[in-house]
Design a protein around this motif. Structure first.
Motif, PDB file in Angstrom:
ATOM      1  N   ARG A  98      -7.525  -1.979   1.702  1.00 39.94           N
ATOM      2  CA  ARG A  98      -8.703  -1.395   2.367  1.00 39.94           C
ATOM      3  C   ARG A  98      -9.822  -1.127   1.357  1.00 39.94           C
ATOM      4  NH1 ARG A  98      -7.694   0.290   7.568  1.00 39.94           N
ATOM      5  NH2 ARG A  98      -9.958   0.123   7.669  1.00 39.94           N
ATOM      6  N   MET A  99     -10.195  -2.176   0.635  1.00 42.67           N
ATOM      7  CA  MET A  99     -11.222  -2.047  -0.400  1.00 42.67           C
ATOM      8  C   MET A  99     -12.597  -1.831   0.222  1.00 42.67           C
ATOM      9  SD  MET A  99      -9.941  -5.045  -3.007  1.00 42.67           S
ATOM     10  CE  MET A  99     -10.916  -4.470  -4.420  1.00 42.67           C
TER      11      MET A  99
ATOM     12  N   PRO B 178       0.836  -1.214   0.000  1.00 44.16           N
ATOM     13  CA  PRO B 178       0.000   0.000   0.000  1.00 44.16           C
ATOM     14  C   PRO B 178       0.865   1.256   0.000  1.00 44.16           C
ATOM     15  CG  PRO B 178      -0.665  -1.532   1.746  1.00 44.16           C
ATOM     16  CD  PRO B 178       0.618  -2.046   1.185  1.00 44.16           C
ATOM     17  N   VAL B 179       0.315   2.318  -0.590  1.00 40.59           N
ATOM     18  CA  VAL B 179       1.031   3.597  -0.607  1.00 40.59           C
ATOM     19  C   VAL B 179       0.477   4.513   0.483  1.00 40.59           C
ATOM     20  CG1 VAL B 179       1.564   3.456  -3.068  1.00 40.59           C
ATOM     21  CG2 VAL B 179      -0.573   4.557  -2.331  1.00 40.59           C
ATOM     22  N   ASP B 180       1.269   5.477   0.893  1.00 41.51           N
ATOM     23  CA  ASP B 180       0.790   6.487   1.842  1.00 41.51           C
ATOM     24  C   ASP B 180      -0.175   7.423   1.125  1.00 41.51           C
ATOM     25  OD1 ASP B 180       2.274   5.536   3.969  1.00 41.51           O
ATOM     26  OD2 ASP B 180       4.022   6.746   3.435  1.00 41.51           O
ATOM     27  N   GLN B 181      -1.322   7.637   1.713  1.00 40.07           N
ATOM     28  CA  GLN B 181      -2.317   8.536   1.120  1.00 40.07           C
ATOM     29  C   GLN B 181      -3.218   9.077   2.220  1.00 40.07           C
ATOM     30  OE1 GLN B 181      -4.296   5.608  -1.527  1.00 40.07           O
ATOM     31  NE2 GLN B 181      -6.040   5.608  -0.121  1.00 40.07           N
ATOM     32  N   PRO B 182      -3.866  10.214   1.987  1.00 37.06           N
ATOM     33  CA  PRO B 182      -4.731  10.805   3.017  1.00 37.06           C
ATOM     34  C   PRO B 182      -5.949   9.938   3.330  1.00 37.06           C
ATOM     35  CG  PRO B 182      -4.246  12.387   1.267  1.00 37.06           C
ATOM     36  CD  PRO B 182      -3.753  11.064   0.790  1.00 37.06           C
ATOM     37  N   SER B 183      -6.541   9.335   2.289  1.00 33.27           N
ATOM     38  CA  SER B 183      -7.759   8.543   2.479  1.00 33.27           C
ATOM     39  C   SER B 183      -7.439   7.206   3.126  1.00 33.27           C
ATOM     40  CB  SER B 183      -8.452   8.320   1.133  1.00 33.27           C
ATOM     41  OG  SER B 183      -9.527   7.427   1.271  1.00 33.27           O
ATOM     42  N   ARG B 184      -8.243   6.843   4.116  1.00 32.19           N
ATOM     43  CA  ARG B 184      -8.012   5.587   4.833  1.00 32.19           C
ATOM     44  C   ARG B 184      -8.368   4.390   3.967  1.00 32.19           C
ATOM     45  NH1 ARG B 184     -11.356   3.488  10.083  1.00 32.19           N
ATOM     46  NH2 ARG B 184     -10.139   1.619  10.489  1.00 32.19           N
TER      47      ARG B 184
END
Length: 324
Positions: free
Chosen positions: A202-203, A95-101
């Motif tokens: 986190r689908m 997984p990549v770092d992103q604002p959305s959980r």
């Protein structure tokens, strides 16, 4: 329906060459674009073959444990290798770092790999005389892992995997003697890979809070899993929420493996987070549970336009009406 079940779920070795020799394969496409098209789906050969396949496997696993003895054919081994490849790609695509959980965008990178490689993966499963079917069958494999735009997964994607397996039966790659392995080996492995996809990226559940699944994502393992319990001497529907029963028997029963996964992923009272499953505890017998889940699957998944609008039709699962 009985004739259709035999055709779809139990391809005979002698029938296979004749059944595939006259087929002109085609890349499947959507045919259900409006609610009024649903009648076309209900009357289609695809619907008859799909339900026949589901019911044939439902009958095959009745009263049998996951740990029972059954044949594992070379085709089944190749399908397990295919699924192992999908899992390896998850490990290689963190997984990549992103604002959305939710909805991690690394899923799109993973999916792009499948999109590129699906035909060759399916070709590796097929024999030389059926490899022409690979472009058609590969579409169902790509549809079976979730949506790369929405980064969600639901029972429509699960149905695409069942359709993928059904097509392999129709071209003779999977045969009647593979029925137990189709559910106990291939589908169980598919479930495991899908759970890894869902948790890693986190689908989101497709639809409104997984409205078309018995848990957030799946339905079929509960149908086939309840069939495994039919005729069980001691375990009744009221027992499946007991921790002791789940811990002692989950390796033998798909249904309990699903409950174990739910318990690991969710907190709070079971009756609140999994109300539809909780209602099953009040049913008198596993036979009634199984029959009720089949009716529910038809009504709540296969009769729902938001699910079926994404189903694709080709030569193997045809939109043409069933023959009288």
């Amino acid at each position: 329906m009985a004739g259709t079940e035999q055709q779809a779920g139990s391809t005979n070795e002698d029938e296979a060459p004749e059944a595939t020799a006259s087929i002109t394969y085609m890349v499947p496409r959507k045919e259900i674009s409006m609610v009024c098209d649903m009648e076309k789906w209900r009357r289609s050969q695809a619907y008859a073959d799909y339900m026949g396949f589901i019911l044939t496997l439902n009958e095959a696993v009745k009263g049998k444990k996951l740990t029972c003895e059954y044949q594992v054919s070379p085709t089944v081994e190749k399908l397990l290798e295919l699924l192992a490849t999908l899992e390896r790609w998850i490990n290689e695509t963190p997984p990549v770092d992103q604002p959305s959980r939710f909805g991690n965008k690394a899923y799109r990178t993973w999916y792009a790999k499948l999109d590129q490689e699906a035909e060759s993966l399916v070709s590796a499963v097929l024999s030389a005389d059926t490899c022409a079917a690979a472009p058609e069958i590969a579409v169902y494999l790509k549809e079976s892992v979730g949506n790369s735009t929405r980064i969600d997964y639901g029972t429509g994607h699960e149905a695409a995997f069942a359709a993928f397996l059904c097509c392999l039966c129709k071209v003779g790659a999977l045969r009647v003697e593979d029925q137990l392995a189709i559910v106990f080996k291939v589908f169980v492995r598919y479930l495991s890979v899908m759970r890894k996809l869902q948790t890693t990226y986190r689908m989101e559940p497709a639809g409104s809070q997984g409205v078309w699944g018995l848990d957030d994502f799946q339905f079929l393992p509960f149908i086939w899993g309840s069939s495994q319990f039919v005729g069980h001497p001691t375990l009744e529907p009221r027992h499946f929420i007991e921790d002791r029963v789940v811990n002692e028997h989950h390796q033998d029963y798909i249904f309990l493996e699903c409950i174990k996964f739910i318990n690991e992923m969710k907190t709070g009272p079971f009756a609140e987070h999994s109300n539809q499953l909780w209602n099953i505890t009040a049913v008198a017998s596993w036979s009634k549970v199984n029959q009720g889940l089949i009716r529910m699957y038809k009504a709540e998944c296969l009769e729902k336009f938001p699910v079926i609008q994404h189903f694709k039709f080709g030569s193997l699962l045809s939109v043409q009406p069933t023959k009288p």
